[in-house]
Design an enzyme around this catalytic site. Sequence first.
Site, PDB file in Angstrom:
ATOM      1  N   ASP A  36       0.789  -1.236   0.000  1.00  0.00           N
ATOM      2  CA  ASP A  36       0.000   0.000   0.000  1.00  0.00           C
ATOM      3  C   ASP A  36       0.825   1.293   0.000  1.00  0.00           C
ATOM      4  O   ASP A  36       0.260   2.376   0.138  1.00  0.00           O
ATOM      5  CB  ASP A  36      -0.955   0.052   1.205  1.00  0.00           C
ATOM      6  CG  ASP A  36      -2.085  -0.947   1.060  1.00  0.00           C
ATOM      7  OD1 ASP A  36      -2.274  -1.454  -0.056  1.00  0.00           O
ATOM      8  OD2 ASP A  36      -2.775  -1.206   2.068  1.00  0.00           O
ATOM      9  N   HIS A 346      36.079   2.264 -13.314  1.00  0.00           N
ATOM     10  CA  HIS A 346      34.938   2.742 -14.107  1.00  0.00           C
ATOM     11  C   HIS A 346      35.441   3.710 -15.175  1.00  0.00           C
ATOM     12  O   HIS A 346      36.619   4.027 -15.234  1.00  0.00           O
ATOM     13  CB  HIS A 346      33.877   3.392 -13.213  1.00  0.00           C
ATOM     14  CG  HIS A 346      34.356   4.541 -12.380  1.00  0.00           C
ATOM     15  ND1 HIS A 346      34.510   5.810 -12.882  1.00  0.00           N
ATOM     16  CD2 HIS A 346      34.723   4.614 -11.070  1.00  0.00           C
ATOM     17  CE1 HIS A 346      34.926   6.623 -11.916  1.00  0.00           C
ATOM     18  NE2 HIS A 346      35.082   5.920 -10.817  1.00  0.00           N
TER      19      HIS A 346
END
Length: 442
Positions: A36, A346
Amino acid sequence: MKQTEHARRRKRLMQMMGKASVAILPAAPVAMRNRDVEYPYRQDSDFQYLTGFPEPESVAVLIPGRPHGEYVLFVRERDPLMETWHGRRAGLEGAKADYDADDAFPIGDIDDILPGLLERCERVYYAMGEHLDFDAKITAWVNRLKAKARAGVHTPSEFVALDHLLHDMRLFKGRSEIAAMRRAAKVSCEAHVRAMQCCRPGLMEYEIEAEFLGHFKRHHCEPAYNSIVGGGENACILHYTENDAELRDGDLLLIDAGAEYDCYAADITRTFPVNGRFSREQAALYQVVLDAQTAAIKKVRPGNHWNAPHQAAVKVLTRGLVELGLLKGSHASLIKEEAYRHFYMHRTGHWLGMDVHDVGDYKVGDAWRELEPGMVLTIEPGLYIAPGARIGKRPVAKKWQGMGIRIEDDVLVTRDGCEVLTRGVPKEIDEIEALMARDNAK
Ligand code: GLY
Ligand code: MN
Ligand code: MN
């Protein structure tokens, strides 16, 4: 972003698509966090780029040359009960009056209406594979038409990847996009400065993160991505987001955090000493990363290819690692072997825009893409020496271990070079120390 801007983009896209074609774009679905509870809603970037329409359960359809209007939106209808519980909706009238749709239909009627819009088209522009539930719907609509082929109903003969056209448009930022990115950059820079000002040993990483979240919210921004606030060896974990450790005297702190304003991102990393003074080793390693970043930024100019900044960064990092005794061997062979990858795993950047890792091709065929005015990219070299780091069997000297350093700025390619959008936060060693000393003295 003004509606005229979205209209201009739709017009350009439709010119490239040509007649007898249709583009279909679904809004982002609502994502559930737990039972919810929804995640804050963020519109799909492609959908936002072309419509500015902020609601879920919407579909945009562009049909160049359609006599009844080229821009059709399927949206949720107004519903007082639902709006009391879940918030306001534009509805069909709002979609036309406030978002410039030529035609608006209830989203619940899409199964009946959309096949009819496809009927006279040869080509369907659609990002297949991005929204799996929606892929199935598109297939079902086209199959419905095919089933009527014997009754003389025409079916589109081609699916075309929408990304090629749309993502190339998104790669080049216009004036209002750059204005939004400047704002995101400014708010992000201010938050990084605040972090340097309030940092001290004994604080928790999440307390520093709170400075960012509070500052972003106060300036009508959201975090563009999950902030990384990593003290000491946590900075060696590239996607560290726990942010729950204590900041220690003598450690460095790496913060990678950026704001999103009006769906445009900033992406900044700074690394600085928790106690405000770089140790000798910290300063030496930091200066190598800073020199690499400076060299890489110098390569950002029209005509240079995408990989030029990375190559420049790698050269400086390798030379620095040799000078500090962290790598051994000849410069040329270390570069060729990519020996720097032990400590720099990276690449030096990515396109930046509505998505942090923004869309746009990095290569054209086999060749790196040339930089052109209006492109925005990050320049973010780093060095990461994790505890226990070794090169083959050779352990790295203890004094370097546990340091992770990255310096990241957002850079706009201009006609005669580049502009660093995120220059509002210091990165020179003496500037950082001066800022932190000034504040600690208060
Ligand atoms: N913050 C994500 C990145 O630097 O690529
Ligand atoms: Mn980045
Ligand atoms: Mn980043």
